[in-house]
Design a protein around this motif. Sequence first.
Motif, short mmCIF file in Angstrom:
data_model
loop_
_atom_site.label_atom_id
_atom_site.label_comp_id
_atom_site.label_asym_id
_atom_site.label_seq_id
_atom_site.Cartn_x
_atom_site.Cartn_y
_atom_site.Cartn_z
N GLY A 58 0.77 -1.26 0.05
CA GLY A 58 -0.03 0.09 -0.09
C GLY A 58 0.88 1.28 0.06
O GLY A 58 2.09 1.30 0.53
N LEU A 60 0.40 5.30 0.49
CA LEU A 60 -0.27 6.67 1.10
C LEU A 60 0.69 7.84 0.92
O LEU A 60 1.13 8.13 1.95
N ILE A 84 -3.53 4.24 -2.05
CA ILE A 84 -4.42 4.23 -0.89
C ILE A 84 -4.95 5.84 -1.06
O ILE A 84 -4.17 6.70 -1.23
N LEU A 93 -11.49 3.84 5.45
CA LEU A 93 -10.36 3.75 4.89
C LEU A 93 -9.63 2.24 5.36
O LEU A 93 -8.91 1.70 4.90
N GLU A 96 -11.03 -0.51 3.37
CA GLU A 96 -10.48 -0.72 1.97
C GLU A 96 -9.00 -1.18 2.30
O GLU A 96 -8.53 -2.27 1.32
N ILE A 97 -8.18 -0.78 3.16
CA ILE A 97 -6.85 -1.20 3.05
C ILE A 97 -6.72 -2.73 3.64
O ILE A 97 -5.98 -3.70 2.91
#
Length: 556
Positions: A58, A60, A84, A93, A96-97
Amino acid sequence: MEVERATIAEMLLDRLGDEELGTRTRDRDWTWDETVRESAARGELARSMRGEGPFHIGVLLENVPEFLFWLGGAALSGATIVGINPTRRGAELEAEIRYVDCQLIVTDSDGMATLKDLDLGLSDDRFVLVDAPDYAARVDAHRVEPAADPAVVEDSLFLLLFTSGTTGASKAVRCSQGRLARLAYANSAKYGHVPGDVDYCCMPLFHGNALMALWAPALANGATVCLPSARKFSASGFLPDVRFFGATFFTYVGKALSYLMATPERSDDIDNTLVRGFGTEASPEDRVEFVRRFGAELFEGYGSSEGAGSVRLDPDAPEGALGRPAHDEIAVVNPDTLVECERARLDEHGRVLNPDEAIGEMIDRGGAKRFEGYYKNEQAVADRIKHGWYWTGDLGYVDEAGFIYFAGRKGDWIRVDGENTSALMIERILRRHPKVIATGVYAVPDPRSGDQVMAAIEVSDPTDFDPEEFASFLAGQDDLGTKSAPRFVRVSTNLPVTGSNKVLKRELQAQLWRGSEPVYHWQGRGEPIYALMSDDDKRELEAQFEASGRQRFLGV
């Protein structure tokens, strides 16, 4: 352009030894050779931290060089990048992760502040902070001669791209290295990318717009990728950045372009290096004004993270048209009968005279073999692939000359008094008003039956909104149908948007006419007359729903 490669990893390795600029910020430049070597170090760091399960990383971050280096590192190491969305928060959030099985998250201090209270199922050592004091040393310890992992092939999963979620929950679109490589070459040919380009990447790197239309073609051609000084799109920073970098190309979405066109015009706006841009869902008026002010050609396209290549550009396309269907398998059909829709008959304003017969869902009869699916969401895949066809979920129509038009998302179809109307078409009309910066149009329930049209408009100063003048403006729009004029108008200075700068209609729709921002209601049945709704007005309206037994439509 060099020999076409089958994977992003091969394309990166082609750039070894390339001393042309590959990555630029206001503060520092990297050649392509340096960009690939930085990527290889991140890939080796990722390999050293790899755990069991899917090799999903991921990221971010805003648009910073580290995002590009981790993209390259993932391609070389066989990892999958999950971009992300930095505008997501809280439970949404977290869900989703966790859903996409990230085993590493690359972020910075700001990102960690967003994630710190979430239960992501990851220990502290699973987070890599690019602004940590020891980060540079960690990267240096993993510098290697760039090479691709032997397991990397054309079908290797490279990206999980979250859909924008404007009308529903986001899904994670699968994109292989091979698919992105093919798009790099196809978009280079389609939009005129050349090695000497200087590409200004102001759209978010976690989204397909920037990756498919800018980063991948730049990699294919050895063009320069420049990152915005604000680390994301900034209307005020756009032209200074373009001039600083000498940018020739950029990508956009409609709302970002509308913000740019709302900035004060200067006599020297056209004094810039831009040659062309690519984007989606900009109003025809904004596109015309952009060309006039900045002197660059705009390619208004159509596509999605799931699929692309539906439209072939045609310089003779009328205003508002996307072009022509890319091939014979692209069609607009009635989703109930599966029959191809009639050709649209247009009046002198470009308004569709036979919308019920002409507007349908855009499909690709051969798209099923090109769509790579959603991650862990077979129901969503089944919704896309029906009868062996790929269903875009978007509305469109084809005119009598064979040009194809986008008519909005399927969820934007509003039915008023038994007649269908497209939210997108209404939005384009509202954007003509000189004080409207952005807008979202959506259906709200009628107290007795069906829907009514509601518009949320963004203006710089809500106290300057004149409902009488606005009503007069609407009455003067010859292509605004009698069922299309908004019954409710919400006036805002900051409409909610997705991370890719699309108006978040599902959030607006859920709020109806409630909330702290002013909402005006069309009084009577004649010409539009808007009056500001008081709390008593709202209670009275909602009482009508109760009287009609329709309070369930109010979400209470």
